[in-house]
Scaffold this motif. Structure first.
Motif, short mmCIF file in Angstrom:
data_model
loop_
_atom_site.label_atom_id
_atom_site.label_comp_id
_atom_site.label_asym_id
_atom_site.label_seq_id
_atom_site.Cartn_x
_atom_site.Cartn_y
_atom_site.Cartn_z
N GLY A 47 -2.82 12.57 -4.99
CA GLY A 47 -1.94 13.44 -4.21
C GLY A 47 -0.59 12.77 -3.96
O GLY A 47 0.47 13.40 -4.10
N TYR A 48 -0.64 11.49 -3.60
CA TYR A 48 0.59 10.74 -3.35
C TYR A 48 1.49 10.76 -4.58
O TYR A 48 2.69 11.06 -4.51
CB TYR A 48 0.22 9.31 -2.98
CG TYR A 48 1.38 8.41 -2.66
CD1 TYR A 48 1.70 8.09 -1.34
CD2 TYR A 48 2.15 7.83 -3.67
CE1 TYR A 48 2.76 7.25 -1.04
CE2 TYR A 48 3.21 6.99 -3.37
CZ TYR A 48 3.52 6.70 -2.06
OH TYR A 48 4.56 5.88 -1.75
N THR A 81 -14.08 9.70 -5.66
CA THR A 81 -14.09 9.35 -4.23
C THR A 81 -12.92 10.07 -3.56
O THR A 81 -12.02 10.57 -4.24
CB THR A 81 -13.89 7.84 -4.01
OG1 THR A 81 -12.63 7.48 -4.57
CG2 THR A 81 -14.99 7.03 -4.66
N LEU A 82 -12.98 10.08 -2.24
CA LEU A 82 -11.91 10.74 -1.50
C LEU A 82 -10.59 9.98 -1.67
O LEU A 82 -9.52 10.60 -1.75
CB LEU A 82 -12.31 10.78 -0.01
CG LEU A 82 -11.65 11.89 0.80
CD1 LEU A 82 -11.96 13.26 0.19
CD2 LEU A 82 -12.13 11.83 2.25
N SER A 83 -10.68 8.63 -1.74
CA SER A 83 -9.42 7.87 -1.85
C SER A 83 -8.73 8.18 -3.18
O SER A 83 -7.51 8.18 -3.25
CB SER A 83 -9.66 6.38 -1.66
OG SER A 83 -10.65 5.94 -2.55
N SER A 84 -9.50 8.45 -4.23
CA SER A 84 -8.88 8.82 -5.50
C SER A 84 -8.01 10.06 -5.32
O SER A 84 -6.90 10.15 -5.85
CB SER A 84 -9.95 9.13 -6.56
OG SER A 84 -10.66 7.96 -6.88
N LEU A 85 -8.55 10.98 -4.56
CA LEU A 85 -7.81 12.21 -4.29
C LEU A 85 -6.49 11.88 -3.58
O LEU A 85 -5.43 12.44 -3.90
CB LEU A 85 -8.67 13.13 -3.42
CG LEU A 85 -8.41 14.62 -3.55
CD1 LEU A 85 -8.64 15.09 -4.98
CD2 LEU A 85 -9.32 15.39 -2.58
N GLY A 86 -6.58 10.96 -2.62
CA GLY A 86 -5.39 10.55 -1.88
C GLY A 86 -4.35 9.93 -2.80
O GLY A 86 -3.16 10.27 -2.76
N HIS A 87 -4.80 8.99 -3.67
CA HIS A 87 -3.88 8.34 -4.62
C HIS A 87 -3.19 9.38 -5.49
O HIS A 87 -1.98 9.37 -5.65
CB HIS A 87 -4.65 7.38 -5.53
CG HIS A 87 -5.30 6.24 -4.81
ND1 HIS A 87 -4.69 5.51 -3.83
CD2 HIS A 87 -6.55 5.71 -4.94
CE1 HIS A 87 -5.51 4.57 -3.39
NE2 HIS A 87 -6.65 4.67 -4.04
N HIS A 92 -0.88 2.84 -5.79
CA HIS A 92 -1.80 3.98 -5.90
C HIS A 92 -2.19 4.24 -7.35
O HIS A 92 -3.33 4.58 -7.64
CB HIS A 92 -1.17 5.22 -5.27
CG HIS A 92 -0.98 5.06 -3.79
ND1 HIS A 92 -1.98 5.30 -2.89
CD2 HIS A 92 0.07 4.63 -3.05
CE1 HIS A 92 -1.56 5.04 -1.66
NE2 HIS A 92 -0.31 4.64 -1.74
N GLU A 96 0.81 -1.21 0.00
CA GLU A 96 0.00 0.00 0.00
C GLU A 96 0.85 1.27 0.00
O GLU A 96 0.38 2.34 -0.35
CB GLU A 96 -0.94 0.01 1.21
CG GLU A 96 -2.18 -0.82 0.97
CD GLU A 96 -3.04 -0.97 2.20
OE1 GLU A 96 -2.83 -0.21 3.17
OE2 GLU A 96 -3.92 -1.84 2.20
#
Lengths: 261, 304, 267
Positions: free
Chosen positions: C244-245, C236-242, C221, C215
């Motif tokens: 951003g990373y 989704t919010l997790s898309s934003l996280g991916h 990601h 992960e």
């Protein structure tokens, strides 16, 4: 002289192996990490993909997927290693570093150079295969004592592909030409009953697959590993021997033209 | 040591070497002098058994290259035109690995390698990558490498081309030492000073043929006068000057940028030119050289 | 100074070189997706789908997120290939431009600065990635592996993931004297990432600790983001996280590269 070619001398050719050893002694991480790629594949199949695939049929045996794939990876790794040595690496030596121009001013002949480089690819392939087979055995993936013969089988695969790779490289004019190598190798790697059985192909496709050189190696390694040994394997081995010899004759002529005109 | 009769090399339809005869004696320094493309390198490669002759007979160390290539090469040292050093190896490893190609024992190779590094003044660079060496150092390493088998015959193809004057003199000095040790040397060059410095005997090559043969002195005596006057006029007029002096000096040549007058006394020729009313931009009186020999034999200059 | 921006001129130089080889490159850009999707999606997928369907309780539907293996594996291969293309374009050609053909040196003899040389090369790599990802998406659609119009976003995701590998690799390549390190990185980093980042099987199947490691990898990601695009769960919010990373990695890599380039080329 055979077919108009001077025969190589193993005594002289061994010094070409010696040269490569000197280089890899300094670049040992290259040599050491070379064995890892097939191991990673095996691990990824054992840990993940294997659970998705379940059991696979081969020659009347129901095999765990990792058991089915492991010997195929052994054969494929022998092919990949030999091709890498005799295409990209050889092209570099032939065209960029011009390594052999100096060598050919010594008693070594082009035939010696060809034999030495093929010998190196085979030796390296055999060493990697032996390591890989050891890991397979530790994971319980070598059920038959015939499995030991996987090492010579892999060496044979390395020989056939090293000679062929060398012959092909002698025709290459630029790095771009080498892309063709990947174009031939990737489908062979993917479709030679490496990752799923021959029964996945419709009739005529199955015949095509059975004619490819890697299929011979995969079948040899898989049969030896599981112990389903029969005389028909001699045919698969003979295929690889003939392929290697034919490629060596072409290589000999081409190198003579390229280096000793 | 080497003899050739009607030696010919063809590449497709072009003839690089057009049937030449020569013989090289043990212990001498033998030169092939000629411009680029004269066929020197092709000849060298045939002598080194690295390239088969298209026609003619060649004997090297009494053997036939087409049959005994490996045996001949075992007693031969080759310094090719381009340094074919192994770029993937260090300086010392270049010598060690090369020595092994001659099937010498590791002990012998190591012993000689150390001596040769010293000879080539590279002992301090033993562990360097070839990449990091200067052109002169690479050339010396290539020469050292050619000596690893203690050859009785060493072939040097343009040993000093591309080197600065200091590096050239160092190479010449090393080659002179080899000659003292009784090694037979074959040298190609397009530098007349190099040929004059090094060679006992030489042949002048042009367009694949031999146009002259002898010691440097003999060649100059035979084909050129004792002294040469070079005259540069500001604005053209070279042809006219040549016409005016022709018959009053031994010989006259018009080149692209100057006129050369040949005779026994350079100063007298200079006085003649001035006496004819010419006001040259500059003039030079010098001794006849191999450059003039080449010009005489081929009608062209060596280095164009 | 007027005229085209300097970095665009550097890009132009790479583009000019590409003109000689583009045919082979375009051909392979389409050929490899066809081969991989046929072998993995169809060939191996046949085994997977049959096996999962035969299990009691049909766990396959949940194991692969309710889709066939072909649909599952396509975004994984898309991003995995982007990583591999980015890596190979960021190693040997950089070494070549520094040492073998001395292309950078030639560029720096003009008004171009090291930053322009770097930006030009990175943009060239990004365009290679765009070509490869676009070709892959077209092939995947033909195989029926695309389930949502959001899939077009997988193209920039391919570029982004590739660049997340490209910028640090370029930074590393500029510090190297030999090519030994490239193969070692390929074998120790790229191959394991390719195999264990959820491209070919859900990382939920890995043992706990390895799952955590997976992960953390950038490829994971990229795969997750591309899969969300192709299945239509992008927003989704997790898309934003991916994203951003990956963006952060591109930025850090670019910053490192600007330093190593300057150190190498200005000396």
């Amino acid at each position: 002289m055979v077919l108009g070619l001077a025969l190589p001398s193993p005594r002289r050719a061994r010094h070409v192996l010696g040269r490569n050893l000197v280089i890899y002694r300094r670049a040992w991480p290259l040599l050491a990490t070379g064995v890892l790629e097939p191991l990673f594949y095996l691990l990824s199949i054992g840990l993940g993909l294997g659970h998705l695939v379940g059991r696979v049929d081969f020659a009347g045996h129901e095999l765990a997927y990792k058991q089915f794939v492991a010997p195929a990876l052994l054969a494929a790794a022998a092919m990949n290693g030999a091709i890498l040595d005799t295409t990209y690496n050889l092209y570099y030596k032939l065209k960029i570093a011009k390594t052999y121009e100096g060598v050919l001013a010594t008693p070594l002949s082009t035939a010696d150079v060809a034999l030495g480089e093929i010998g190196w690819a085979v030796a390296r392939g055999a060493a990697y295969s032996a390591t890989f087979l050891g890991v397979m055995a530790a994971l319980g993936l070598v059920p038959s004592p015939w499995g030991l013969c996987c090492v010579p089988a892999a060496a044979l695969v390395a020989y056939a592909f090293a000679a062929t790779g060398m012959a092909a490289t002698s025709y290459m004019r630029s790095w771009q030409d080498l892309d063709i190598v990947a174009l031939a190798l990737v489908p062979m790697f993917l479709f030679s009953a490496t990752f799923y059985p021959l029964t996945a192909y419709v009739g005529w496709l199955a015949v095509v697959v059975q004619c490819t050189p890697l299929y011979q190696g995969v079948l040899l390694a898989r049969s030896l590993d599981i112990g389903t040994v029969g005389w028909s394997l001699a045919l698969n081995a003979a295929y690889l021997v003939v392929m290697g010899l034919a490629a060596m004759v072409i290589t000999g002529r081409r190198l003579e033209r390229l280096l000793a005109a | 040591m080497v003899s050739a009769r009607g030696l010919t090399k063809r590449f497709g339809s072009s003839e690089a070497v057009a049937g030449i005869d020569f013989s090289i004696r043990r212990g001498e320094v033998f030169g092939f002098l000629g411009p680029n493309g004269a066929g020197k390198t092709s000849t060298m490669r045939m002598i080194a058994c690295m390239s088969p002759a298209s026609e003619g007979t060649l004997r090297v160390r009494g053997l036939d290259p087409s049959r005994d290539g490996p045996t001949i090469r075992a007693g031969l040292g080759v310094v090719p035109q381009q340094d074919t050093l192994d770029m993937e190896l260090t300086v010392l490893d270049n010598l060690l690995v090369y020595g092994r190609y001659f099937d010498l024992s590791r002990r012998v190779v190591r012993e000689r390698a150390e001596r040769l590094l010293d000879f080539a003044q590279l002992s301090e660079r033993a562990g360097s990558r070839v990449d990091d060496l200067s052109g002169g150092m690479r050339r010396r390493l290539t020469i050292a490498r050619a000596l690893i088998s203690s050859p009785e015959l060493v072939i040097l193809d343009e040993p000093t081309t591309g080197l600065d004057p200091q590096a050239r003199h160092l190479v010449w000095e090393r080659l002179y030492r080899l000659r003292q040790e009784g090694v037979t040397l074959i040298v190609t060059t397009h530098y007349m000073d190099e040929a004059e410095q090094l060679c006992d005997r030489l042949v002048v090559m042009d367009k694949g043929t031999i146009v002259g043969e002898g010691s440097p002195r003999e060649l100059v005596d035979k084909h050129v006068s004792r002294e040469v006057l070079e005259v540069r006029l500001g604005e053209g007029g070279h042809e006219r000057l040549a016409g005016d002096v022709r018959g009053r000096v031994e010989r006259v040549e018009v080149l692209a940028d100057r006129v050369c007058c040949y005779g026994d006394n350079g100063d007298e020729m200079l006085a003649l030119v001035h006496g004819l009313g010419y006001q040259p931009e500059n003039t030079l009186v010098r001794r006849g050289s191999l450059e003039d020999v080449f010009l005489r034999l081929t009608g062209r200059s060596l280095v164009e | 100074m007027m005229g085209r921006p300097l970095w665009v001129r550097a890009l132009g130089s790479w583009g000019f070189r590409y003109r000689r080889t583009w045919r082979g490159s375009v051909a392979t850009s389409f050929a490899f997706p066809v081969l991989y999707l046929a072998a993995l999606g169809v060939g191996l997928g046949g085994l997977v789908n049959r096996h999962l369907a035969s299990q009691p309780g049909r766990p396959g539907l949940t194991a692969l997120g309710g889709v066939t293996y072909l649909v599952f594996v396509a975004p994984g291969v898309l991003v995995g290939s982007a990583m591999q293309i980015a890596t190979s374009e960021s190693t040997f050609p950089v070494m070549g431009a520094i040492k073998w053909q001395r292309l950078y040196e030639a560029m720096l003899a003009t008004p171009l600065r090291t930053g322009d040389v770097l930006a030009g090369h990175l943009c060239y790599i990004a365009s290679r990635l765009a070509l490869a990802s676009g070709a892959f998406l077209a092939v995947a659609a033909a195989f029926g592996a695309v389930h949502s119009p959001e899939a077009v976003v997988a193209l920039p995701v391919g570029i982004l993931t590739g660049m997340a590998f490209s910028t640090p690799m370029v930074a590393y390549a500029a510090t190297q004297e030999t090519i030994v390190g490239f193969s070692v990185v390929e074998r120790l980093v790229i191959v394991p990432l390719f195999l264990f980042s959820g491209s070919f099987f859900p990382i939920a199947q890995l043992p706990g600790a390895l799952q955590l490691v997976a992960e953390l990898t950038p490829l994971y990601h990229g795969v997750a983001l591309a899969r969300a695009c192709m299945l239509g769960h992008l927003v989704t919010l997790s898309s934003l996280g991916h994203a951003g990373y990956l963006l952060a990695l591109v930025a850090v890599g670019a910053w490192a590269a600007s330093r190593t380039y300057r150190a190498r080329l200005a000396s």
